[in-house]
Design an enzyme around this catalytic site. Sequence first.
Site, short mmCIF file in Angstrom:
data_model
loop_
_atom_site.label_atom_id
_atom_site.label_comp_id
_atom_site.label_asym_id
_atom_site.label_seq_id
_atom_site.Cartn_x
_atom_site.Cartn_y
_atom_site.Cartn_z
N ASN A 9 0.88 -1.17 0.00
CA ASN A 9 0.00 0.00 0.00
C ASN A 9 0.91 1.22 0.00
O ASN A 9 1.53 1.53 1.01
CB ASN A 9 -0.89 -0.01 1.25
CG ASN A 9 -1.62 1.31 1.43
OD1 ASN A 9 -1.80 2.06 0.47
ND2 ASN A 9 -2.06 1.59 2.65
N TRP A 10 0.96 1.89 -1.14
CA TRP A 10 1.91 3.02 -1.25
C TRP A 10 1.40 4.31 -0.64
O TRP A 10 2.11 5.30 -0.59
CB TRP A 10 2.26 3.24 -2.73
CG TRP A 10 3.30 2.28 -3.22
CD1 TRP A 10 3.86 1.24 -2.53
CD2 TRP A 10 3.93 2.29 -4.50
NE1 TRP A 10 4.78 0.59 -3.30
CE2 TRP A 10 4.85 1.23 -4.52
CE3 TRP A 10 3.80 3.09 -5.63
CZ2 TRP A 10 5.64 0.94 -5.63
CZ3 TRP A 10 4.58 2.80 -6.75
CH2 TRP A 10 5.50 1.74 -6.74
N LYS A 11 0.13 4.31 -0.23
CA LYS A 11 -0.45 5.52 0.38
C LYS A 11 -0.21 6.72 -0.55
O LYS A 11 -0.35 6.59 -1.76
CB LYS A 11 0.15 5.77 1.77
CG LYS A 11 0.16 4.53 2.64
CD LYS A 11 0.44 4.84 4.07
CE LYS A 11 0.64 3.54 4.83
NZ LYS A 11 0.36 3.64 6.24
N HIS A 95 -9.33 1.32 4.69
CA HIS A 95 -8.06 1.48 5.41
C HIS A 95 -8.28 2.41 6.60
O HIS A 95 -9.05 3.35 6.52
CB HIS A 95 -6.99 2.04 4.47
CG HIS A 95 -5.62 1.97 5.05
ND1 HIS A 95 -5.15 2.90 5.94
CD2 HIS A 95 -4.60 1.07 4.87
CE1 HIS A 95 -3.91 2.58 6.29
NE2 HIS A 95 -3.56 1.46 5.66
N GLU A 97 -6.63 4.77 7.70
CA GLU A 97 -6.40 6.20 7.43
C GLU A 97 -7.62 6.81 6.75
O GLU A 97 -7.93 7.98 6.96
CB GLU A 97 -5.13 6.36 6.58
CG GLU A 97 -3.88 6.10 7.42
CD GLU A 97 -2.70 5.52 6.66
OE1 GLU A 97 -2.67 5.59 5.42
OE2 GLU A 97 -1.79 4.97 7.33
N GLU A 167 -5.48 -4.97 10.49
CA GLU A 167 -4.43 -3.99 10.71
C GLU A 167 -4.71 -3.24 12.01
O GLU A 167 -5.50 -2.27 12.02
CB GLU A 167 -4.41 -2.97 9.56
CG GLU A 167 -4.18 -3.58 8.20
CD GLU A 167 -3.54 -2.57 7.25
OE1 GLU A 167 -2.48 -2.87 6.71
OE2 GLU A 167 -4.10 -1.48 7.08
N GLY A 173 2.44 2.10 10.63
CA GLY A 173 3.40 3.20 10.47
C GLY A 173 4.09 3.59 11.76
O GLY A 173 4.74 4.64 11.83
N SER A 209 3.34 -2.37 10.30
CA SER A 209 4.80 -2.41 10.45
C SER A 209 5.40 -3.78 10.11
O SER A 209 6.31 -4.26 10.80
CB SER A 209 5.21 -1.96 11.86
OG SER A 209 4.80 -0.63 12.08
N GLY A 230 2.81 -1.09 4.24
CA GLY A 230 2.96 0.31 3.87
C GLY A 230 4.42 0.65 3.65
O GLY A 230 4.99 0.40 2.58
C1 PEP Z 1 -0.61 0.05 5.77
O1 PEP Z 1 -0.45 1.09 5.15
O2 PEP Z 1 -1.61 -0.62 5.57
C2 PEP Z 1 0.43 -0.34 6.74
C3 PEP Z 1 0.25 -1.45 7.39
O3 PEP Z 1 1.50 0.49 6.88
P1 PEP Z 1 2.91 0.12 7.58
O4 PEP Z 1 3.37 -1.18 6.99
O5 PEP Z 1 3.82 1.26 7.23
O6 PEP Z 1 2.66 0.01 9.05
#
Ligand code: PEP
Length: 245
Positions: A9-11, A95, A97, A167, A173, A209, A230
């Site tokens: 997931n590049w956000k 998600h 976010e 998640e 993050g 993470s 992410g």
């Molecule tokens: C995500 O964006 O879904 C995510 C899990 O981010 P990260 O791996 O940076 O925690």
Amino acid sequence: MRKPIMAGNWKMFKTEAEAVDFAKKIKPLVADVHDRIIIICPPYPVLSKMCDELCNSNIALGAENLFWEDEGAFTGEVSGPMLKAVGCTYVIIGHSERRQYFGETDETVNKRIKAALKHNLYPIVCVGEKLEERENGSTFNVVETQIKGAFKDISVEQWDNIVIAYEPVWAIGTGKTATPEQAQEVHAFIRKLLPEEVAEGTRILYGGSVKPANVKELMAQPDIDGGLVGGASLKVDSFVELVKY
Ligand code: PEP
């Protein structure tokens, strides 16, 4: 047997040039990987160019969201047919976010899932508790409410291509990963909530993470079928390591 999925997931990261550079570099490095599904979900503006690079490869393309109407006066939104037309196979929905900053609710998640399925896009549906919810012991209640709301009125026949991502919000993050045991406990709980006919076949990814250093122990858990990643999906080296865990 559930084929594992490693999804990036590049956000809101990478311009077109950066995205294309990533695609050109990663393609040969994972060309030999066929026992797992690789997905990259970049921002909308680069999807078309990413399809030029990836649509004939073993890396599938996904979007980070979609709207539930096919077209109309919905400034700033994109629809299922638009995503299909630029080569998407998958779409992330709900998600944390989106829930935190853009008012996403279980009800809107449900509408987006239905729109994705209508257009043959495979939804990657995110659920997970916040830190205070984990600390006050309501993780299972929160996740159950999210799952029930998200999949309201989805029939067993529609389940084939649905992917779930657990998640925990406190792990996204933050560098703080759920322990494999914490993640496994919730994954097993989610699987029990699914219709009996589809529970064993549905892939449940862990996100929060995930990095090369912790991917193996997470993937060793019986109900963890892959990762939604992410930060570590933004660098070719670390994403390749995750894909080849
Ligand atoms: C995500 O964006 O879904 C995510 C899990 O981010 P990260 O791996 O940076 O925690």
